[in-house]
Design a protein around this motif. Sequence first.
Motif, short mmCIF file in Angstrom:
data_model
loop_
_atom_site.label_atom_id
_atom_site.label_comp_id
_atom_site.label_asym_id
_atom_site.label_seq_id
_atom_site.Cartn_x
_atom_site.Cartn_y
_atom_site.Cartn_z
N MET A 110 43.70 22.08 -18.88
CA MET A 110 42.59 23.01 -18.78
C MET A 110 42.16 23.09 -17.32
O MET A 110 42.01 22.07 -16.65
CB MET A 110 41.44 22.53 -19.66
CG MET A 110 40.25 23.41 -19.57
SD MET A 110 38.92 22.99 -20.70
CE MET A 110 39.64 23.47 -22.23
N ARG A 111 41.94 24.30 -16.86
CA ARG A 111 41.51 24.51 -15.47
C ARG A 111 40.03 24.18 -15.32
O ARG A 111 39.24 24.30 -16.26
CB ARG A 111 41.76 25.95 -15.06
CG ARG A 111 43.24 26.30 -14.97
CD ARG A 111 43.44 27.67 -14.34
NE ARG A 111 42.52 28.67 -14.86
CZ ARG A 111 42.88 29.64 -15.71
NH1 ARG A 111 44.12 29.73 -16.13
NH2 ARG A 111 41.99 30.52 -16.12
N LEU A 112 39.66 23.82 -14.13
CA LEU A 112 38.28 23.48 -13.83
C LEU A 112 37.35 24.66 -14.11
O LEU A 112 36.23 24.48 -14.60
CB LEU A 112 38.16 23.04 -12.37
CG LEU A 112 36.79 22.59 -11.91
CD1 LEU A 112 36.34 21.37 -12.71
CD2 LEU A 112 36.82 22.25 -10.43
N SER A 113 37.82 25.87 -13.85
CA SER A 113 36.98 27.05 -14.05
C SER A 113 36.65 27.30 -15.51
O SER A 113 35.72 28.04 -15.82
CB SER A 113 37.67 28.28 -13.46
OG SER A 113 38.89 28.53 -14.13
N GLY A 156 32.98 25.60 -17.68
CA GLY A 156 31.73 26.32 -17.94
C GLY A 156 31.77 27.04 -19.27
O GLY A 156 30.81 27.02 -20.04
N ASP A 157 32.94 27.65 -19.58
CA ASP A 157 33.10 28.32 -20.87
C ASP A 157 33.06 27.32 -22.02
O ASP A 157 32.51 27.61 -23.09
CB ASP A 157 34.41 29.10 -20.90
CG ASP A 157 34.39 30.28 -19.93
OD1 ASP A 157 33.29 30.73 -19.58
OD2 ASP A 157 35.49 30.73 -19.54
N VAL A 158 33.62 26.14 -21.79
CA VAL A 158 33.58 25.09 -22.82
C VAL A 158 32.14 24.69 -23.09
O VAL A 158 31.72 24.56 -24.25
CB VAL A 158 34.42 23.87 -22.38
CG1 VAL A 158 34.18 22.69 -23.31
CG2 VAL A 158 35.91 24.22 -22.36
N ALA A 159 31.36 24.50 -22.03
CA ALA A 159 29.96 24.12 -22.19
C ALA A 159 29.18 25.18 -22.96
O ALA A 159 28.39 24.87 -23.86
CB ALA A 159 29.32 23.87 -20.82
N GLY A 179 30.46 27.31 -25.07
CA GLY A 179 30.94 27.25 -26.45
C GLY A 179 30.29 26.13 -27.24
O GLY A 179 29.92 26.29 -28.41
N VAL A 180 30.12 24.97 -26.61
CA VAL A 180 29.46 23.84 -27.26
C VAL A 180 28.01 24.19 -27.61
O VAL A 180 27.54 23.91 -28.71
CB VAL A 180 29.52 22.58 -26.36
CG1 VAL A 180 28.59 21.49 -26.86
CG2 VAL A 180 30.95 22.07 -26.27
N LEU A 181 27.32 24.81 -26.67
CA LEU A 181 25.93 25.19 -26.92
C LEU A 181 25.81 26.21 -28.05
O LEU A 181 24.92 26.12 -28.90
CB LEU A 181 25.28 25.73 -25.65
CG LEU A 181 25.00 24.71 -24.55
CD1 LEU A 181 24.50 25.41 -23.29
CD2 LEU A 181 23.98 23.70 -25.02
N VAL A 182 26.70 27.18 -28.05
CA VAL A 182 26.66 28.20 -29.11
C VAL A 182 26.93 27.56 -30.46
O VAL A 182 26.26 27.83 -31.45
CB VAL A 182 27.67 29.33 -28.81
CG1 VAL A 182 27.84 30.24 -30.01
CG2 VAL A 182 27.21 30.13 -27.61
N ARG A 183 27.93 26.67 -30.51
CA ARG A 183 28.26 25.99 -31.77
C ARG A 183 27.09 25.14 -32.26
O ARG A 183 26.75 25.14 -33.44
CB ARG A 183 29.51 25.12 -31.57
CG ARG A 183 29.95 24.36 -32.79
CD ARG A 183 30.30 25.36 -33.91
NE ARG A 183 30.68 24.70 -35.12
CZ ARG A 183 31.94 24.53 -35.51
NH1 ARG A 183 32.93 25.02 -34.78
NH2 ARG A 183 32.21 23.90 -36.60
N ALA A 184 26.43 24.43 -31.33
CA ALA A 184 25.26 23.62 -31.71
C ALA A 184 24.15 24.52 -32.23
O ALA A 184 23.48 24.18 -33.21
CB ALA A 184 24.78 22.81 -30.51
N GLY A 185 23.96 25.66 -31.60
CA GLY A 185 22.95 26.60 -32.08
C GLY A 185 23.27 27.14 -33.46
O GLY A 185 22.39 27.28 -34.30
N GLU A 186 24.55 27.44 -33.69
CA GLU A 186 24.97 27.92 -35.02
C GLU A 186 24.74 26.85 -36.07
O GLU A 186 24.22 27.13 -37.16
CB GLU A 186 26.44 28.33 -34.99
CG GLU A 186 26.71 29.58 -34.19
CD GLU A 186 28.20 29.84 -33.99
OE1 GLU A 186 28.52 30.95 -33.52
OE2 GLU A 186 29.03 28.96 -34.30
N ASP A 187 25.12 25.60 -35.75
CA ASP A 187 24.90 24.51 -36.70
C ASP A 187 23.42 24.32 -36.99
O ASP A 187 23.02 24.14 -38.15
CB ASP A 187 25.49 23.20 -36.15
CG ASP A 187 27.01 23.21 -36.11
OD1 ASP A 187 27.62 24.11 -36.74
OD2 ASP A 187 27.59 22.33 -35.44
N ALA A 188 22.61 24.38 -35.95
CA ALA A 188 21.16 24.24 -36.16
C ALA A 188 20.62 25.38 -37.00
O ALA A 188 19.77 25.18 -37.87
CB ALA A 188 20.45 24.18 -34.81
#
Length: 143
Positions: free
Chosen positions: A1-4, A7-10, A12-21
């Motif tokens: 995975m590239r360094l750039s 940010g997209d991974v982060a 994605g994690v936030l969106v997934r956490a929001g969906e779960d919540a």
Amino acid sequence: MRLSQWGDVAIGVLVRAGEDAGQRLSRLRTAVASTELTSPRLNERLDVLARRGAAERVRIVDSAIIALATSPIVDRVVEIQLDRVLELLEREPDRIRALVRGQRDSMVGDVVGRFRAGAAAGDDAVDRLTLRWTRNGNAETPT
């Protein structure tokens, strides 16, 4: 995975956490509505969670704004725009002077306008007070 992509991974994690919540909150609402649990203890716990959620929302938004404002991309955009302004100032100083004069005149006009409005409001207040004191010319003291 590239360094750039981190940010997209982060994000994605936030969106997934929001969906779960959101799903958990929906299930909680359904449970409360179906059993009509209105005990003071449940309401107290929901209030605590709501306050915590509101505080976290503010913290997350503040963190996101700070992260954006201090990001290298924003720094670069500001540098580019500043370079363009300085270049324009160097090439066309009269244009910049006119712009600054226009801003100054506008600010002075705003201040004078506010001063005049305040003075007019003060004059109206004094006129009303004077009229009340004199009762249309009868020199009575106010009650």
